[in-house]
Design a protein around this motif. Structure first.
Motif, PDB file in Angstrom:
ATOM      1  N   LYS A 215      16.983  24.745  -7.125  1.00  0.00           N
ATOM      2  CA  LYS A 215      17.170  24.323  -5.728  1.00  0.00           C
ATOM      3  C   LYS A 215      17.881  22.980  -5.618  1.00  0.00           C
ATOM      4  O   LYS A 215      18.773  22.817  -4.777  1.00  0.00           O
ATOM      5  CB  LYS A 215      15.815  24.246  -5.022  1.00  0.00           C
ATOM      6  CG  LYS A 215      15.918  23.818  -3.559  1.00  0.00           C
ATOM      7  CD  LYS A 215      14.571  23.838  -2.871  1.00  0.00           C
ATOM      8  CE  LYS A 215      14.712  23.425  -1.409  1.00  0.00           C
ATOM      9  NZ  LYS A 215      13.423  23.453  -0.684  1.00  0.00           N
ATOM     10  N   ASN A 216      17.523  22.009  -6.424  1.00  0.00           N
ATOM     11  CA  ASN A 216      18.077  20.660  -6.289  1.00  0.00           C
ATOM     12  C   ASN A 216      19.074  20.299  -7.378  1.00  0.00           C
ATOM     13  O   ASN A 216      19.540  19.159  -7.428  1.00  0.00           O
ATOM     14  CB  ASN A 216      16.942  19.632  -6.274  1.00  0.00           C
ATOM     15  CG  ASN A 216      16.012  19.817  -5.082  1.00  0.00           C
ATOM     16  OD1 ASN A 216      16.477  19.981  -3.960  1.00  0.00           O
ATOM     17  ND2 ASN A 216      14.714  19.801  -5.327  1.00  0.00           N
ATOM     18  N   ALA A 217      19.398  21.259  -8.256  1.00  0.00           N
ATOM     19  CA  ALA A 217      20.304  20.963  -9.363  1.00  0.00           C
ATOM     20  C   ALA A 217      21.724  20.716  -8.856  1.00  0.00           C
ATOM     21  O   ALA A 217      22.228  21.430  -7.995  1.00  0.00           O
ATOM     22  CB  ALA A 217      20.302  22.118 -10.355  1.00  0.00           C
ATOM     23  N   LYS A 218      22.354  19.677  -9.409  1.00  0.00           N
ATOM     24  CA  LYS A 218      23.739  19.346  -9.082  1.00  0.00           C
ATOM     25  C   LYS A 218      24.539  19.422 -10.383  1.00  0.00           C
ATOM     26  O   LYS A 218      24.280  18.672 -11.318  1.00  0.00           O
ATOM     27  CB  LYS A 218      23.826  17.950  -8.473  1.00  0.00           C
ATOM     28  CG  LYS A 218      23.011  17.807  -7.187  1.00  0.00           C
ATOM     29  CD  LYS A 218      22.989  16.363  -6.689  1.00  0.00           C
ATOM     30  CE  LYS A 218      22.118  16.240  -5.438  1.00  0.00           C
ATOM     31  NZ  LYS A 218      22.036  14.844  -4.948  1.00  0.00           N
ATOM     32  N   ARG A 219      25.508  20.336 -10.425  1.00  0.00           N
ATOM     33  CA  ARG A 219      26.214  20.597 -11.664  1.00  0.00           C
ATOM     34  C   ARG A 219      27.694  20.231 -11.589  1.00  0.00           C
ATOM     35  O   ARG A 219      28.323  20.336 -10.541  1.00  0.00           O
ATOM     36  CB  ARG A 219      26.105  22.083 -12.030  1.00  0.00           C
ATOM     37  CG  ARG A 219      24.674  22.602 -12.145  1.00  0.00           C
ATOM     38  CD  ARG A 219      24.022  22.097 -13.403  1.00  0.00           C
ATOM     39  NE  ARG A 219      22.747  22.732 -13.637  1.00  0.00           N
ATOM     40  CZ  ARG A 219      21.598  22.096 -13.751  1.00  0.00           C
ATOM     41  NH1 ARG A 219      21.561  20.779 -13.645  1.00  0.00           N
ATOM     42  NH2 ARG A 219      20.476  22.742 -13.989  1.00  0.00           N
ATOM     43  N   LYS A 220      28.227  19.812 -12.728  1.00  0.00           N
ATOM     44  CA  LYS A 220      29.662  19.713 -12.934  1.00  0.00           C
ATOM     45  C   LYS A 220      30.071  20.951 -13.722  1.00  0.00           C
ATOM     46  O   LYS A 220      29.427  21.296 -14.716  1.00  0.00           O
ATOM     47  CB  LYS A 220      30.013  18.447 -13.720  1.00  0.00           C
ATOM     48  CG  LYS A 220      29.628  17.145 -13.025  1.00  0.00           C
ATOM     49  CD  LYS A 220      30.477  16.899 -11.793  1.00  0.00           C
ATOM     50  CE  LYS A 220      30.168  15.553 -11.166  1.00  0.00           C
ATOM     51  NZ  LYS A 220      30.986  15.299  -9.957  1.00  0.00           N
TER      52      LYS A 220
END
Length: 273
Positions: A68-73
């Motif tokens: 839900k809160n993961a921010k990926r490159k």
């Protein structure tokens, strides 16, 4: 559904999602998350999202382990990333600085299609676990001898627990997954079935008792040491006192002195005559 998803996952207290969105292409829309007070109004972020897709995502996408809160490159090329956005697997989030104009960060987060897929997978897993519990409840129908009465009663209490409660009970090893906890209870059922017969038995007979198929005797081999230790701890029994006389391992026997004879191999076991 998409706007509800964006509101739940991206909009914080004091912020709002502006509608209607701006169309970047025929299939990709850009929503603005804004924050307004009595004196100020500023853009918080832009969200680029596609449409809901009810298929299976690629393994490359799953490997990013979005939550839900993961921010990926992402390391994929531009066209792949755009196709993932288009199909709703991911959302491109452009976060602005306090001035509401300067981009502070650009990353990718879980999209509605990926959330839908994970929810469906979780539902299927829950159903599989519930079916497994029903199977265990049928197998746990043991009429225990006096010496095993307390242990079997405790086993039945575990088997009767709802999945959610069983997953979090502190009576079992804390770091075990719910799948491993159920497998341990299955092992315990087989163990007490044999122990209840008052006979001596080998470790591999536990799996063979529960699984009437080739390889069934090896069902618990990888967890042998852990399961035996946990069974003795949880049910306050000594497995050797319950009839377990062998762990099903090949034990070398050493001889000293002179030997005469010849070697023979019978069914892959070496004998000396």
């Amino acid at each position: 559904m998409i706007e509800q998803f964006l509101t739940s996952y991206f909009v914080k207290n004091g912020e709002h999602l502006e509608v209607p969105p701006k169309y970047i292409s025929d299939t990709i829309k850009q929503y603005t998350v804004a924050k307004q007070t009595a004196r100020t109004y500023r853009n918080v972020s832009f969200l680029k999202v596609g449409q809901l897709t009810k298929t299976k995502p690629s393994q490359e996408l799953i490997n990013y382990k979005f939550t839900k809160n993961a921010k990926r490159k992402l390391t994929e090329d531009f066209s792949t990333i755009q196709s993932w956005i288009k199909e709703g697997w991911i959302i491109e989030e452009i976060v602005f600085a306090q001035d509401g104009r300067t981009a502070k960060a650009i990353h990718y987060r879980i999209g509605p299609s990926l959330k839908y897929y994970f929810d469906a997978q979780n539902e299927q897993q829950t159903q599989r676990l519930e079916n497994y519990v029903l199977q265990l409840q049928k197998s746990a129908d043991i009429q225990p001898i006096k010496e095993l009465l307390q242990a079997v009663q405790q086993l039945n209490e575990f088997v009767a627990m709802p999945i959610e409660k069983l997953a979090h009970t502190t009576k079992l090893t804390p770091h075990w997954s719910i799948e491993k906890r159920l497998r341990f209870l299955h092992f315990s059922i087989g163990f007490f079935q044999l122990a209840n017969e008052g006979v001596l038995f080998d470790f591999k007979e536990i799996g063979a008792t529960l699984f009437d198929k080739i390889g069934g005797s090896k069902a618990f081999d990888r967890d042998q040491k852990e399961f035996i230790e946990e069974l003795e701890r949880v049910f306050s029994v000594q497995t050797i006192d319950c009839g377990l006389i062998s762990l099903g391992k090949i034990t070398p026997v050493f001889f000293t002195g002179e030997l005469m004879g010849h070697l023979a191999i019978i069914d892959k076991v070496l004998f000396m005559h």
